[in-house]
Write an enzyme that holds these catalytic residues in place. Structure first.
Site, PDB file in Angstrom:
ATOM      1  N   ASP A  12      41.063  36.414 -52.704  1.00 11.12           N
ATOM      2  CA  ASP A  12      42.053  35.312 -51.749  1.00 11.12           C
ATOM      3  C   ASP A  12      44.003  35.738 -52.345  1.00 11.12           C
ATOM      4  O   ASP A  12      43.905  35.584 -53.339  1.00 11.12           O
ATOM      5  CB  ASP A  12      41.964  34.180 -52.160  1.00 11.12           C
ATOM      6  CG  ASP A  12      43.234  32.369 -51.591  1.00 11.12           C
ATOM      7  OD1 ASP A  12      43.502  33.398 -51.559  1.00 11.12           O
ATOM      8  OD2 ASP A  12      43.174  31.563 -52.078  1.00 11.12           O
ATOM      9  N   TYR A 226      42.340  28.416 -68.267  1.00 13.49           N
ATOM     10  CA  TYR A 226      40.563  28.390 -67.648  1.00 13.49           C
ATOM     11  C   TYR A 226      40.489  28.856 -66.656  1.00 13.49           C
ATOM     12  O   TYR A 226      41.787  28.066 -65.610  1.00 13.49           O
ATOM     13  CB  TYR A 226      40.695  27.315 -67.697  1.00 13.49           C
ATOM     14  CG  TYR A 226      39.116  26.917 -67.389  1.00 13.49           C
ATOM     15  CD1 TYR A 226      37.904  26.575 -68.225  1.00 13.49           C
ATOM     16  CD2 TYR A 226      39.246  26.587 -66.415  1.00 13.49           C
ATOM     17  CE1 TYR A 226      37.134  26.160 -67.431  1.00 13.49           C
ATOM     18  CE2 TYR A 226      37.795  25.558 -65.944  1.00 13.49           C
ATOM     19  CZ  TYR A 226      36.412  25.701 -66.001  1.00 13.49           C
ATOM     20  OH  TYR A 226      36.003  25.433 -65.529  1.00 13.49           O
ATOM     21  N   LYS A 229      36.867  28.204 -61.174  1.00 13.20           N
ATOM     22  CA  LYS A 229      36.551  27.770 -59.118  1.00 13.20           C
ATOM     23  C   LYS A 229      36.655  29.205 -58.290  1.00 13.20           C
ATOM     24  O   LYS A 229      37.567  28.933 -57.102  1.00 13.20           O
ATOM     25  CB  LYS A 229      37.306  26.462 -58.734  1.00 13.20           C
ATOM     26  CG  LYS A 229      36.950  25.269 -59.430  1.00 13.20           C
ATOM     27  CD  LYS A 229      35.648  25.053 -60.284  1.00 13.20           C
ATOM     28  CE  LYS A 229      35.968  23.417 -61.183  1.00 13.20           C
ATOM     29  NZ  LYS A 229      36.282  23.732 -62.217  1.00 13.20           N
TER      30      LYS A 229
END
Ligand code: 13P
Ligand code: 13P
Ligand code: MG
Ligand code: MG
Length: 364
Positions: A12, A226, A229
């Site tokens: 992305d 972290y 997703k």
């Protein structure tokens, strides 16, 4: 016989509008970059699902080829330049480093690659999802390669009756383990039911042929935080000793629940959609998946077939929308909102800091 490598590398690098889609100018720039590298590649196809840009490439250089990874990286950098100029949302979002160092793994982009001998006929399906995580494939991959109620070939095709081997990754510990199914049917389920922790990286036939691979990467320590997703991609080879195309698509006839959706912090249904409908809207979702079918011909990509454009998946979409309504009514409550330690966004430290002196022991 020479081997073909199928590489899907995705990132992305900027959304249009918000996190809903990829601007046509990025698609064009990506195509120009890959076209200019035609000497390196046998063929290519540029696709998008939501705000994720997917580079599908075939070549003869094997997996983890530095030249192919560099090409993908340079393409994403070039597209980021376009995204910045157009002030697209989150320009360069998935490029976690300033410089390429030989392999895009761990640098933000997702990578799914397989090298194999092209069979006399070679159908492949590439699934691409947005607003979810790699664990989203556990449920359908298990059904495709291990569930006889999904895949009748496991029961009635002598070439599939022996079952498959599954490589499962522990995303927290960065370890892998190989399961042989159906013998270890119950054991594997103990792990892969926890899809945010254990993901199916790849599937092999019992004779050792690669059948499926996904963009599963280590969660922790990417960019020092972290990162969980990552909108994932899955490649599945089909037919002739592997599940039929229809068996590969069948698990998506009913939506399952995945994590991602708004701010990467919510559970919701994975909705199969056509390429034209792969633009998450409601609450930045619901999470969606497209399925592109290609026939390989000497490494050339004949396709794609936009499989989920079919009315046969209309009911799956209605079911997904009903589930979306149900989950949305829960607002900030679990199991719609993810558990505290799995959210991508949180105000918890701030709130706890303010409440720190107000907590009292419960003595009665
Ligand atoms: P920002 O608007 O702060 O980027 O966060 C929200 C978001 O991106 C989810 O859509
Ligand atoms: P992406 O991961 O698709 O960029 O979505 C981010 C988000 O926060 C959506 O609400
Ligand atoms: Mg985005
Ligand atoms: Mg995305």
């Amino acid at each position: 016989m020479s081997k073909v490598t199928l590489s899907v590398i995705k990132a992305d690098v900027g959304g249009w509008v918000g996190h809903s889609g990829v601007h046509p100018a990025l698609m064009e720039r990506a195509k120009d970059c890959l076209e200019a590298a035609k000497g390196l590649l046998t063929d290519y196809y540029v696709a998008s699902c939501g705000d994720d840009l997917n580079l599908v490439m075939t070549h003869a250089l094997g997996v983890d080829s530095e030249a192919v990874h560099r090409l993908a990286w340079d393409t994403f950098v070039a597209c980021t330049g376009v995204a910045k100029k157009l002030k697209l949302y989150g320009a360069g979002q998935d490029l976690l480093s300033d410089a390429f160092s030989g392999n895009v793994k761990g640098m933000g982009p997702g990578v799914a690659e397989m090298e194999f001998e092209e069979r006399p006929s070679e159908p492949v399906i590439i699934f691409m999802a947005d607003k979810t995580e790699p664990g989203a494939w556990n449920f359908p991959v298990f059904k495709i390669f291990a569930d006889p109620f999904n895949t009748s070939g496991l029961v009635i095709d002598p070439k599939m009756h022996a079952g498959f081997r599954f490589e499962v990754h522990d995303l927290y510990e960065n370890k892998k383990v190989l399961f042989s199914l159906p013998e270890e049917y119950y054991d594997i389920l103990v792990l892969i039911g926890a899809a945010g922790h254990y993901t199916i990286k790849s599937v092999y036939s019992k004779s050792g042929d690669i059948a499926s691979v996904s963009t599963t990467q280590r969660l922790n320590l990417m960019a020092g935080r972290y990162v969980g997703k990552d909108d994932p991609v899955l490649i599945v080879r089909a037919q002739s000793g592997l599940p039929a195309v229809g068996e590969v698509l069948e698990p998506f006839a009913h939506p399952h629940i995945v994590s991602g959706w708004m701010r990467g912090s919510h559970n919701g249904p994975l909705m199969p959609v056509s390429v034209a409908d792969a633009h998450p809207t409601r609450f930045d979702g619901p999470p969606r998946v497209i399925a592109l079918g290609f026939q390989l011909c000497e490494g050339r990509l004949l396709g794609p077939q936009d499989f989920f454009a079919d009315p046969a998946f209309d009911r799956a979409r209605s079911e997904a929308l009903e589930l979306a309504d149900f989950f949305r009514r829960l607002g900030p409550f679990e199991p719609h909102r993810l558990p505290l330690d799995e959210m991508e966004y949180t105000t918890m430290p701030e709130v706890m800091k303010r409440l720190k002196d107000r907590f009292e022991d419960i003595t009665d």
